[in-house]
Design a protein around this motif. Structure first.
Motif: not given
Length: 156
Positions: A52-76
């Motif tokens: 997983s990765v947690t991002w901090k970013a400014k979207h629509l004028g507001v700082y937000q944090t969001l954590t997403s996780k890779i839940t499935a993968m079949e390379k490539p």
């Protein structure tokens, strides 16, 4: 719930496009306009299954944090990430990579639900779905640029 589907044709090897799409470093480049930074979890390199990765970013004028996780993968050919924590009620982002001749068709399927019930659905119609579509299009344009120009070597 909105579903955004995008197709981007890229004149590059599928494995390169797949890895660019998983690159935390390229994601930072593609979202410089939102001052996005990885602050926890996998913060550099290629994200893998169950990471997983947690991002901090400014979207629509507001700082937000969001954590997403890779839940499935079949390379490539495929990977999926899902929101674990963040502003949305949920999101699921499927990334598909198909070979076309010697090139790659990259397909995004981004499904999300805004919070706040009726107000969230209204925000989707008024601006949020368009904003999210443009954000994904910009990211895909950067992936395409790096893959086709050889600049992929800078981040992979």
């Amino acid at each position: 719930m909105p579903v955004i589907e995008l197709q981007t044709y890229i004149k590059a090897n599928r494995a390169i496009v797949f890895d660019l799409s998983r690159s935390i470093d390229l994601h930072k480049i593609s979202t410089q306009h939102t001052h996005e930074e990885a602050i926890a979890g996998k913060i550099t390199g290629l994200i893998e299954l169950h990471e997983s990765v947690t991002w901090k970013a400014k979207h629509l004028g507001v700082y937000q944090t969001l954590t997403s996780k890779i839940t499935a993968m079949e390379k490539p050919q495929f990977f999926e990430d899902q929101q674990e924590k963040g502003i949305f009620s949920y999101f699921i982002h499927g990334h598909f990579f198909e070979i076309q001749d010697d090139d790659t068709l990259m397909i995004d399927r981004f499904e999300y639900q805004s919070p706040l019930g009726f107000l969230g659905r209204l925000a989707d119609k008024l601006f949020l779905e368009k904003y999210m579509t443009q954000l994904l299009q910009k990211r895909n344009a950067i992936i395409k640029e790096f893959a086709e120009s050889g600049r992929w070597k800078e981040v992979l």
